[in-house]
Write an enzyme that holds these catalytic residues in place. Structure first.
Site, PDB file in Angstrom:
ATOM      1  CB  SER A 175      -0.965  -0.032   1.184  1.00 27.74           C
ATOM      2  OG  SER A 175      -1.934   0.977   1.077  1.00 27.74           O
ATOM      3  CB  ALA A 176       1.394   4.083   2.342  1.00 32.00           C
ATOM      4  CG  ASP A 281      -7.074  -1.883  -3.949  1.00 31.55           C
ATOM      5  OD1 ASP A 281      -7.640  -0.862  -3.495  1.00 31.55           O
ATOM      6  OD2 ASP A 281      -5.834  -2.023  -3.943  1.00 31.55           O
ATOM      7  CG  HIS A 311      -6.052  -1.304  -0.145  1.00 32.01           C
ATOM      8  ND1 HIS A 311      -5.278  -1.118  -1.273  1.00 32.01           N
ATOM      9  CD2 HIS A 311      -5.361  -0.758   0.883  1.00 32.01           C
ATOM     10  CE1 HIS A 311      -4.186  -0.469  -0.941  1.00 32.01           C
ATOM     11  NE2 HIS A 311      -4.201  -0.247   0.356  1.00 32.01           N
TER      12      HIS A 311
END
Length: 335
Positions: A175-176, A281, A311
């Site tokens: 993710s990030a 997602d 996600h």
């Protein structure tokens, strides 16, 4: 028009602060209300854990550190405590997720993910704990990511010197953290000579967190996604990007201006990029756009998108994680 369409599909009762369990403060900080589970490292070789782990400070003034993960079997295969193993494992440098604003390398969700990754592939892992926004807006996390690379290249810790193959290194993030791995790669490729003996072979971007001002189809169709609603994406970017910039900043939208000029250097070095995602997602279209852009730039890229999911699905569901690790293993060994 796209933003207006998104607004018409959004639910005004969905409060992103409430969803993320954070509260804004007048001084541009946030109070993190949720108490996410954390796992301590396990470095006692006498305990029957399949993976050992330990924390080492990187920059004490910034309170950044790294959690190392070492599969136990490499210790068991060493002929003696002082002998250096003949075969070293690939090194994965991992950046955790959390929208740049929450969680840490010690969060149980990422600790367990790294433990299972170390077993299944197998690899040595350096999981980096970086500064969070909004107290430390981007590019602080990218700076910390790069500082970790420079720390690793000279670290005298025996887990790295004896068991990790520094010439077979991958930057990876969820993710990030996938966003951080991508931008760390763009920085690292400029100064590869300064990272020796660390040699990066590729990037592994697991459901990477990207965005833009123009809404994508998957964002619009899943604007009220129960896991990652669009309002939360917007808030995380508002809290993370440098003040005064919108979501078409290069940190958020990697396709702005046709993509980074440093992608030419990634192509020239022969780095390969793996991008994974799923059609459950809201960020999937962003991830597919990234794959297409890398293909157009001539970068060796593999896109792996599955049906269903959500996600962070591999961070939560162990069976899905094991399926993903098979893909990771093939990608790493292929290089």
């Amino acid at each position: 028009m796209a933003d207006q369409t998104a607004a018409s599909h959004s639910n005004p009762t969905v409060d992103p602060y409430h969803h993320l369990q954070i509260a804004p403060n007048p001084d541009d900080t946030i109070t993190r209300l949720a108490e996410y589970p954390n796992s301590p490292p396990t470095c006692d070789s006498n305990l029957p854990t399949p993976v050992l782990s330990k924390d080492i400070p990187i920059n004490q003034s910034n309170n950044t550190w790294v959690r190392l993960f070492l599969p136990r079997h490499v210790l068991d295969q060493s002929p003696s405590p002082t002998a250096t193993p003949t075969t070293k494992l690939p090194l994965v440098i991992f950046y955790h997720g959390g929208g740049f604003i929450i969680l840490s390398a010690g969060s149980t969700i990422f600790h367990d993910f790294c433990v299972n990754l170390a077993i299944d592939v197998p690899v040595v892992i350096a999981s980096v704990d970086y500064r969070l926004a909004p107290e430390h807006r981007l590019p602080a996390a990218y700076d910390d990511a790069m500082e970790a690379l420079h720390w690793i290249k000279t670290a005298q810790d025996d887990w790295l010197t004896d068991y990790a193959d520094l010439s077979n290194c991958f930057l990876m993030g969820s993710s990030a953290g996938g966003n951080i791995a991508y931008h760390a790669g763009l920085r690292a490729v400029v100064g590869v000579d300064h990272l020796k003996p660390l040699k990066i072979r590729g990037l592994i971007l697991q459901q990477p967190f990207f965005g833009g001002t123009q809404r994508s189809g998957s964002e619009l169709s899943m604007a009220n996604d129960p896991v990652l609603p669009l309002s939360c994406c917007d808030l995380m970017w508002d809290l993370s990007l440098p003040r005064g910039f919108d979501r078409d900043h290069e940190y958020c939208n990697p396709t702005v201006g046709g993509g980074s000029k440093h992608l030419d250097e990634i192509k020239a070095l022969g780095w390969r990029v793996l991008v994974t995602g799923c059609d459950g997602d809201p960020l999937m279209d962003r991830q597919i756009e990234l794959v297409k852009m890398l293909e157009e730039k001539g970068v060796q890229v593999v896109g792996r998108f599955i049906q269903g999911g959500y996600h962070g699905v591999e961070d939560v569901e162990l069976s899905k994680a094991h399926e993903l690790f098979v893909v990771f293993r093939s990608f790493i060994i292929q290089l």
